[in-house]
Write an enzyme that holds these catalytic residues in place. Structure first.
Site, PDB file in Angstrom:
ATOM      1  CD  GLU A 139       9.872  -5.231  -8.773  1.00 41.02           C
ATOM      2  OE1 GLU A 139       8.919  -5.807  -9.307  1.00 41.02           O
ATOM      3  OE2 GLU A 139       9.740  -4.484  -7.804  1.00 41.02           O
ATOM      4  N   GLY A 186      11.644  -5.644   2.778  1.00 36.18           N
ATOM      5  CA  GLY A 186      11.916  -4.452   3.594  1.00 36.18           C
ATOM      6  C   GLY A 186      13.358  -3.971   3.496  1.00 36.18           C
ATOM      7  CB  CYS A 203      11.070  -0.311   0.398  1.00 38.22           C
ATOM      8  SG  CYS A 203      11.073   0.277  -1.288  1.00 38.22           S
ATOM      9  CE  LYS A 210      -3.291  -9.386  -1.897  1.00 39.88           C
ATOM     10  NZ  LYS A 210      -3.943  -8.186  -1.356  1.00 39.88           N
ATOM     11  N   PRO A 211      -3.645  -5.870  -5.571  1.00 40.43           N
ATOM     12  CG  PRO A 211      -5.345  -4.283  -5.854  1.00 40.43           C
ATOM     13  CD  PRO A 211      -4.960  -5.695  -6.199  1.00 40.43           C
ATOM     14  CB  ALA A 264       6.983 -11.684   8.199  1.00 39.17           C
ATOM     15  CB  THR A 265       4.307 -11.121   3.552  1.00 43.81           C
ATOM     16  OG1 THR A 265       3.888 -10.282   4.607  1.00 43.81           O
ATOM     17  CG2 THR A 265       3.112 -11.652   2.804  1.00 43.81           C
ATOM     18  CD  GLU A 293      12.725  -5.702  -5.582  1.00 45.32           C
ATOM     19  OE1 GLU A 293      13.395  -5.292  -4.608  1.00 45.32           O
ATOM     20  OE2 GLU A 293      13.236  -5.947  -6.685  1.00 45.32           O
ATOM     21  N   GLY A 333      15.600  -9.154  -0.186  1.00 46.13           N
ATOM     22  CA  GLY A 333      14.933  -9.735  -1.340  1.00 46.13           C
ATOM     23  C   GLY A 333      15.856 -10.413  -2.324  1.00 46.13           C
ATOM     24  CD1 TRP A 342      -0.237  -1.606   3.069  1.00 45.60           C
ATOM     25  CD2 TRP A 342       0.654   0.433   3.307  1.00 45.60           C
ATOM     26  NE1 TRP A 342       0.567  -1.616   4.189  1.00 45.60           N
ATOM     27  CE2 TRP A 342       1.128  -0.379   4.354  1.00 45.60           C
ATOM     28  CE3 TRP A 342       1.073   1.765   3.246  1.00 45.60           C
ATOM     29  CZ2 TRP A 342       2.006   0.080   5.335  1.00 45.60           C
ATOM     30  CZ3 TRP A 342       1.948   2.226   4.225  1.00 45.60           C
ATOM     31  CH2 TRP A 342       2.407   1.395   5.245  1.00 45.60           C
ATOM     32  CG  ASN A 343       5.159   1.214   0.282  1.00 41.94           C
ATOM     33  OD1 ASN A 343       4.695   0.359  -0.471  1.00 41.94           O
ATOM     34  ND2 ASN A 343       6.440   1.418   0.414  1.00 41.94           N
ATOM     35  CD  GLU A 383      10.902  -1.977   6.304  1.00 37.99           C
ATOM     36  OE1 GLU A 383      10.110  -2.917   6.462  1.00 37.99           O
ATOM     37  OE2 GLU A 383      11.126  -1.456   5.199  1.00 37.99           O
TER      38      GLU A 383
HETATM   39  P1  NAD Z   1       2.592  -6.931   3.440  1.00 41.17           P
HETATM   40  O1  NAD Z   1       3.609  -8.002   3.220  1.00 41.17           O
HETATM   41  O2  NAD Z   1       1.763  -7.002   4.645  1.00 41.17           O
HETATM   42  O3  NAD Z   1       1.576  -6.883   2.215  1.00 41.17           O
HETATM   43  C1  NAD Z   1       1.999  -6.764   0.889  1.00 41.17           C
HETATM   44  C2  NAD Z   1       1.007  -7.449  -0.025  1.00 41.17           C
HETATM   45  O4  NAD Z   1       1.028  -8.851   0.245  1.00 41.17           O
HETATM   46  C3  NAD Z   1      -0.441  -7.014   0.183  1.00 41.17           C
HETATM   47  O5  NAD Z   1      -1.087  -6.967  -1.070  1.00 41.17           O
HETATM   48  C4  NAD Z   1      -0.998  -8.116   1.063  1.00 41.17           C
HETATM   49  O6  NAD Z   1      -2.397  -8.243   0.963  1.00 41.17           O
HETATM   50  C5  NAD Z   1      -0.281  -9.320   0.490  1.00 41.17           C
HETATM   51  N1  NAD Z   1      -0.190 -10.468   1.403  1.00 41.17           N
HETATM   52  C6  NAD Z   1      -0.231 -10.466   2.764  1.00 41.17           C
HETATM   53  N2  NAD Z   1      -0.125 -11.745   3.226  1.00 41.17           N
HETATM   54  C7  NAD Z   1      -0.009 -12.549   2.143  1.00 41.17           C
HETATM   55  C8  NAD Z   1       0.134 -13.953   1.977  1.00 41.17           C
HETATM   56  N3  NAD Z   1       0.186 -14.793   3.019  1.00 41.17           N
HETATM   57  N4  NAD Z   1       0.243 -14.454   0.727  1.00 41.17           N
HETATM   58  C9  NAD Z   1       0.218 -13.617  -0.346  1.00 41.17           C
HETATM   59  N5  NAD Z   1       0.054 -12.285  -0.253  1.00 41.17           N
HETATM   60  C10 NAD Z   1      -0.043 -11.748   0.984  1.00 41.17           C
HETATM   61  O7  NAD Z   1       3.400  -5.555   3.331  1.00 41.17           O
HETATM   62  P2  NAD Z   1       2.814  -4.086   3.500  1.00 41.17           P
HETATM   63  O8  NAD Z   1       2.673  -3.831   4.953  1.00 41.17           O
HETATM   64  O9  NAD Z   1       1.651  -3.908   2.597  1.00 41.17           O
HETATM   65  O10 NAD Z   1       4.012  -3.222   2.896  1.00 41.17           O
HETATM   66  C11 NAD Z   1       5.048  -2.715   3.667  1.00 41.17           C
HETATM   67  C12 NAD Z   1       6.333  -3.514   3.444  1.00 41.17           C
HETATM   68  O11 NAD Z   1       6.670  -3.533   2.069  1.00 41.17           O
HETATM   69  C13 NAD Z   1       7.534  -2.878   4.126  1.00 41.17           C
HETATM   70  O12 NAD Z   1       8.299  -3.883   4.759  1.00 41.17           O
HETATM   71  C14 NAD Z   1       8.330  -2.271   2.985  1.00 41.17           C
HETATM   72  O13 NAD Z   1       9.688  -2.099   3.223  1.00 41.17           O
HETATM   73  C15 NAD Z   1       8.057  -3.241   1.893  1.00 41.17           C
HETATM   74  N6  NAD Z   1       8.293  -2.612   0.598  1.00 41.17           N
HETATM   75  C16 NAD Z   1       9.367  -3.038  -0.131  1.00 41.17           C
HETATM   76  C17 NAD Z   1       9.655  -2.443  -1.351  1.00 41.17           C
HETATM   77  C18 NAD Z   1      10.821  -2.909  -2.173  1.00 41.17           C
HETATM   78  O14 NAD Z   1      10.817  -2.669  -3.357  1.00 41.17           O
HETATM   79  N7  NAD Z   1      11.778  -3.565  -1.596  1.00 41.17           N
HETATM   80  C19 NAD Z   1       8.830  -1.447  -1.842  1.00 41.17           C
HETATM   81  C20 NAD Z   1       7.751  -1.034  -1.069  1.00 41.17           C
HETATM   82  C21 NAD Z   1       7.469  -1.644   0.145  1.00 41.17           C
END
Ligand code: NAD
Length: 476
Positions: A457, A246, A278, A169-170, A225-226, A244, A453, A145-146, A380
């Site tokens: 990209e 944290g 991120c 999936k958003p 973790a995800t 990609e 990661g 969502w960020n 993070e």
């Molecule tokens: P999140 O992992 O909670 O969610 C990300 C996406 O994954 C969402 O669409 C969510 O619905 C989905 N998701 C959640 N559980 C899932 C599962 N078990 N299986 C499949 N999909 C699942 O992360 P967030 O809180 O939305 O985003 C913040 C994190 O993203 C931060 O750690 C940030 O650093 C990271 N981030 C990384 C980058 C990068 O390019 N490295 C860019 C932006 C954000």
């Protein structure tokens, strides 16, 4: 708004809905269906059917459609930016940046579409080999969502140009602009089913995408973790994966750096998007020789940041995107305070007052004297809190910079070439900026090392990641 499957609006969700709220006011913006694994199957079927035609188009034909879509996005950037601010919370100026960033990505990939190439390997009497790159077919993309629009672009641009079709999936908090953009891409000439957007939770829709047998390539951006969970699921079926995750980027400021530029770099690097980026500056290391002046200027600059509803004028920072994220940050700062692990120089609380009553606002915060190992530097910190530490020499700064499980980006602020070279060689990260932080244009490969990661990209690298080699061996 409904899902976008097979080029059409699609209700699905078995009558269950997700409410999308404005992070600045708590008001309902819209609602989307809470998709199910059956909806994912419908999207994969549509994407598989579309691949039969899309995969046969030349790269140049696909590039022209991406270019056309970028043009429409630019035309509609005001409306799109407003919608993005309504669902994500960021100031409208940042939303405009992000929408234009999406158009930039599509144009970049449209531009390299003329350079699709392969190899010929000559083996003498054994024969000759022709090596081409082929697409995977149906790919899956899961986004956070960020930066929902930019990250969507990072996946859509290279995946579609390489000839794949996509089920995306958003995040549940920010599905609206992604759905609008999918409609725009279709109106630019994508075949129905090339790009499908399925809304819903990670547990139902996300996992169904990861597990679907037809999807052989997955790209995920989100929490570590995800990512670990997804890696285990995808690995069990030997799927190709880009992750990609944290980051906890260090920014190192040497005594010869321009203090004004470095202060501005830290402000933008940390407080852009309310710190929810991120590659934000998550740990600031300033050389002892300049630290008191630097921290004084930094504090003055932080105190001048105007926080408010992203739709307002002259707002530097909006609310955080959601209550859970705001509460995590708030708790981390409280722990630092209670355990005496740092000195809170400014901020350190939610914003109070009627204008902020229902939003997820947190004050821009500066913490000095942070104890090594404190949560503010070991975790993070995904919000507007900047921990600042001092160091006596470059060796110490490099050791501290590497004292993390992450490795997304890092920056060094100096005029000295030898210092730059040491940081470039010794700091473990996917990108090292010099006298800058945060900027990642579409040409530049982006991704992390260590737990930040796998895969890259952006740039030609992403195009390679969305295709695989196939060899024709000619034994004459
Ligand atoms: P999140 O992992 O909670 O969610 C990300 C996406 O994954 C969402 O669409 C969510 O619905 C989905 N998701 C959640 N559980 C899932 C599962 N078990 N299986 C499949 N999909 C699942 O992360 P967030 O809180 O939305 O985003 C913040 C994190 O993203 C931060 O750690 C940030 O650093 C990271 N981030 C990384 C980058 C990068 O390019 N490295 C860019 C932006 C954000």
């Amino acid at each position: 708004m409904l899902m976008h499957i097979g080029g059409k609006e699609y209700e699905g969700g078995e009558g269950h809905w997700i409410e999308v709220k404005n992070p600045a006011t708590g008001e309902l913006v819209d609602r989307v269906p809470a998709g199910t694994k059956e909806d994912v199957s419908a999207a994969v079927d549509a994407a598989e059917a579309a691949f039969r035609l899309w995969g046969k188009k030349s790269m140049r034909e696909r590039g022209i459609i991406l270019f056309h879509a970028a043009h429409i996005v630019r035309d509609q950037h005001r409306d799109l930016a407003r919608l993005l601010t309504l669902e994500q919370g960021k100031p409208i100026r940042e939303s405009v940046d992000e929408i234009r960033g999406f158009a930039n990505i599509l144009e970049f990939y449209a531009g390299i579409s003329a350079h699709s190439s392969g190899d010929v390997i000559r083996l003498g009497s054994a024969g000759d080999c022709m090596v081409i790159r082929e697409s995977f077919g149906v790919c899956g993309a899961i986004i956070p969502w960020n930066m929902p629009v930019l990250i969507m672009g990072w996946k859509v641009g290279p995946a579609l140009l390489a000839g794949n079709t996509l089920v995306l999936k958003p995040a549940s908090a920010t599905p609206l602009t992604s759905l609008k953009l999918a409609g725009i891409l279709d109106s630019a000439g994508l075949l129905p089913g090339v790009l499908n957007v399925v809304t819903g939770s990670g547990e139902s829709v996300g996992e169904a995408i990861v597990k679907h047998p037809v999807i052989r390539k997955l790209s995920f951006t989100g929490d570590c973790a995800t990512g670990t969970k997804i890696r285990a699921l995808a690995g069990a079926h030997c799927k190709d994966l880009t992750l990609e995750l944290g980051g906890s980027d260090p920014m190192i400021v040497m005594p010869d750096a321009s203090i004004e530029k470095a202060v501005e770099g830290a402000i933008r690097g940390r407080f852009y998007n309310a710190g929810q980026t991120c590659t934000a500056v998550k740990r600031l290391y300033v050389h002892e020789k300049i630290s008191s002046l630097f921290i004084q200027k930094l504090k003055e600059r932080i105190d001048a940041i105007t926080v408010g509803n992203g739709l307002g004028s002259r707002i530097d920072m909006g609310p955080m995107n959601n209550a859970a994220q705001r509460d995590t940050i708030s708790q981390l700062v409280e722990e630092t305070r209670e355990n005496k692990e740092g000195t809170i120089l400014t901020g350190g609380s939610s914003l109070k007052g009627t204008a902020y009553e229902h939003g997820y606002f947190y004050r821009p915060t500066l913490v000095s004297n942070v104890v090594p190992g404190s949560g503010l530097v070991s975790r993070e910190v995904f919000g507007p809190v900047l921990p600042v530490m001092t160091f006596p020499d470059l060796d110490t700064a490099i050791n501290e910079a590497n004292n993390t499980r992450y490795g997304l980006g890092a920056s060094i602020w100096t005029k000295d070439l030898a210092t730059t070279k040491r940081v470039f060689d010794e700091v473990r990260a996917g990108i090292i900026w010099v006298n800058r932080h945060l900027t990642v244009p579409p040409e530049v490969p982006f991704g992390g090392v260590n737990e930040s990661g796998v895969g890259r990209e952006n740039g030609q690298h992403a195009l390679d990641n969305y295709s695989r080699t196939k060899t024709l061996f000619l034994g004459w």
